[in-house]
Scaffold this active site. Sequence first.
Site, PDB file in Angstrom:
ATOM      1  N   THR A  51     -91.535 -32.461  -3.391  1.00  0.00           N
ATOM      2  CA  THR A  51     -90.304 -31.933  -2.791  1.00  0.00           C
ATOM      3  C   THR A  51     -89.056 -32.282  -3.591  1.00  0.00           C
ATOM      4  OG1 THR A  51     -90.001 -33.916  -1.410  1.00  0.00           O
ATOM      5  CG2 THR A  51     -91.316 -32.108  -0.486  1.00  0.00           C
ATOM      6  N   CYS A  65     -86.630 -40.563   0.665  1.00  0.00           N
ATOM      7  CA  CYS A  65     -86.414 -40.800   2.088  1.00  0.00           C
ATOM      8  C   CYS A  65     -86.402 -42.289   2.398  1.00  0.00           C
ATOM      9  CB  CYS A  65     -87.527 -40.154   2.924  1.00  0.00           C
ATOM     10  SG  CYS A  65     -87.799 -38.404   2.620  1.00  0.00           S
ATOM     11  N   CYS A 117     -88.583 -42.001   7.931  1.00  0.00           N
ATOM     12  CA  CYS A 117     -88.306 -40.562   7.973  1.00  0.00           C
ATOM     13  C   CYS A 117     -89.309 -39.849   8.881  1.00  0.00           C
ATOM     14  CB  CYS A 117     -88.372 -39.966   6.573  1.00  0.00           C
ATOM     15  SG  CYS A 117     -87.971 -38.200   6.513  1.00  0.00           S
ATOM     16  N   ARG A 133     -93.368 -35.198   7.863  1.00  0.00           N
ATOM     17  CA  ARG A 133     -94.798 -35.437   7.708  1.00  0.00           C
ATOM     18  C   ARG A 133     -95.042 -36.383   6.540  1.00  0.00           C
ATOM     19  NH1 ARG A 133     -98.448 -30.291   6.513  1.00  0.00           N
ATOM     20  NH2 ARG A 133     -97.330 -30.478   4.533  1.00  0.00           N
ATOM     21  N   ARG A 179     -83.293 -36.315  -4.897  1.00  0.00           N
ATOM     22  CA  ARG A 179     -82.120 -36.124  -4.058  1.00  0.00           C
ATOM     23  C   ARG A 179     -82.377 -36.712  -2.682  1.00  0.00           C
ATOM     24  NH1 ARG A 179     -80.846 -35.746  -8.311  1.00  0.00           N
ATOM     25  NH2 ARG A 179     -80.044 -33.987  -9.520  1.00  0.00           N
ATOM     26  N   CYS A 228     -82.783 -37.195   1.221  1.00  0.00           N
ATOM     27  CA  CYS A 228     -83.274 -36.363   2.322  1.00  0.00           C
ATOM     28  C   CYS A 228     -82.145 -36.075   3.309  1.00  0.00           C
ATOM     29  CB  CYS A 228     -84.415 -37.089   3.018  1.00  0.00           C
ATOM     30  SG  CYS A 228     -85.064 -36.247   4.476  1.00  0.00           S
ATOM     31  N   CYS A 231     -83.434 -37.614   7.166  1.00  0.00           N
ATOM     32  CA  CYS A 231     -83.416 -39.038   7.539  1.00  0.00           C
ATOM     33  C   CYS A 231     -82.208 -39.795   6.999  1.00  0.00           C
ATOM     34  CB  CYS A 231     -84.701 -39.726   7.085  1.00  0.00           C
ATOM     35  SG  CYS A 231     -84.859 -39.937   5.284  1.00  0.00           S
ATOM     36  N   ASP A 241     -76.560 -83.267   8.238  1.00  0.00           N
ATOM     37  CA  ASP A 241     -75.488 -82.796   9.104  1.00  0.00           C
ATOM     38  C   ASP A 241     -75.651 -83.389  10.508  1.00  0.00           C
ATOM     39  OD1 ASP A 241     -73.341 -80.441   9.403  1.00  0.00           O
ATOM     40  OD2 ASP A 241     -74.623 -80.459  11.179  1.00  0.00           O
TER      41      ASP A 241
END
Length: 491
Positions: free
Chosen positions: A28, A32, A36, A39, A61, A63, A66, A448
């Site tokens: 694609t 993501c 996300c 699928r 690039r 998504c 999401c 401390d």
Amino acid sequence: MDFWQRYRAIDARDPRFDGQFFTAVRSTGIYCRPSCPARTPKAENVTFYETSAAAHEAGYRACKRCLPEAVPGTPAWNLRSDVAGRAMRLINDGVISREGVEGLARRLGYSSRQLNRILSQELGAGPLALARASRAQTARTLLVSTDMLLADVAFASGFNSVRQFNDTIGEVFAMTPTAVRATAPTSRQRRNTEGAPANLTLNLPYREPFDPGIFDFLAVRAVPGVEASAGEPGGRRKYARTLLLPRGQASFSVSFDPAAPGGRLQLTATVANLHDLPTLLARVRRLFDLDADPLAIDEALGADVRLRDAVQAVPGIRLPGAVDPQELLIRAMIGQQITVAAARTALTQLSVLGTPSAITDGSLERMFPTAVQLAEGGRALLRGPQRRIDSVLSAAAAMAEGSLDFGYGDDHGSLSRKLLPLPGVGPWTVGYVAMRVPGAPDIFLGNDAAVRNGLKAVRDGSGLSADFREVSPWRSYAVMHLWRAAAASKR
């Protein structure tokens, strides 16, 4: 995590890993967040990246479904004390925008060529690409959360030109800035007149659970005139303060509403110079430890019998950060070996040296004094043993003249080398500064007094180590639980 551990996380759409790595899908061309809802892609099409910048560099690039740039940052930058972790803390603080790659490399003790090679090998992208990704994330936040002019968003995000801003948004999100803004369900009017301070209001993402007790921690230490904190009906909390940023004054308030969906954490900020907005956002996130992974921390702490009850009662405890490293050192030096209330009194007396605030009204009147102001006027206001006064002023003078330089790019080791030679600075002071400036997660302040009192209030740990090494690398969070147990035992 190996490939298959990450693949199982994305197959389960586990939101705990959002921001900790990014999933790029070759079929694609997008990347993501792990949760996300799309699928699950085939394993042979998946590449995992440590940073969104690495995904950008590989040609992917973001998504649009999401929104991977809208997640909390990775907790690894505080956990890692290597060059990559130190570099990311400085990049997020805007060092490249102010000093360039050469300035970043100089702070880390490397040449720019060496630094580029190290970051490319470790994170999959060089310093410029990492800074570009950080700017894109800030730009998206401002586009969907404010009604600032697009040119103002460009410069507020750290871009040098509107053209560079437009090109980057198009490459990262495959949308124009106007289209990115249109993805917001609503837009808040925060437009300011030219030359006036910039204002914005936005929600701060974080990983749940979130313990609002950090507001109490800040409240008891708040210096009147510089800071203000209040509890409100319904469990709502608010903390506000002024601060000096690299280019000018700023003020902000953070409010928490547990009744809002997901427990809304909202920031309202004003900056005198738009270019300081990314730095402000990074420091507010650091102050409230919003990039932490609370489930991983609680799992480790809850396995220790001494902390089990505390973790169950207070899930998602946070490690308070610092919005100004120099200020934090002064606070630590004044606060060592005295009560929190006494330290607050001393700091309130010193605060009159601070520059009056030009961008706030109400109870926030001035900035915390700079090192120069403390070195020049602190002696007349400090009270207590002469040795302590001399130590504080000596540290202020060293910071003022530049011979003492430390900050978010340091780790516990480098802070020890820089701070221990100072008179009046010991291991406790260095450890406390390491916890709160670079956010070192594995500091245990065994000497401390409040930690020792806290140990008396928790379950017996016979047979376990006195330094809580069993919960490493999260011992700083164990300290926070012990401090809270000590405070509760006094009520």
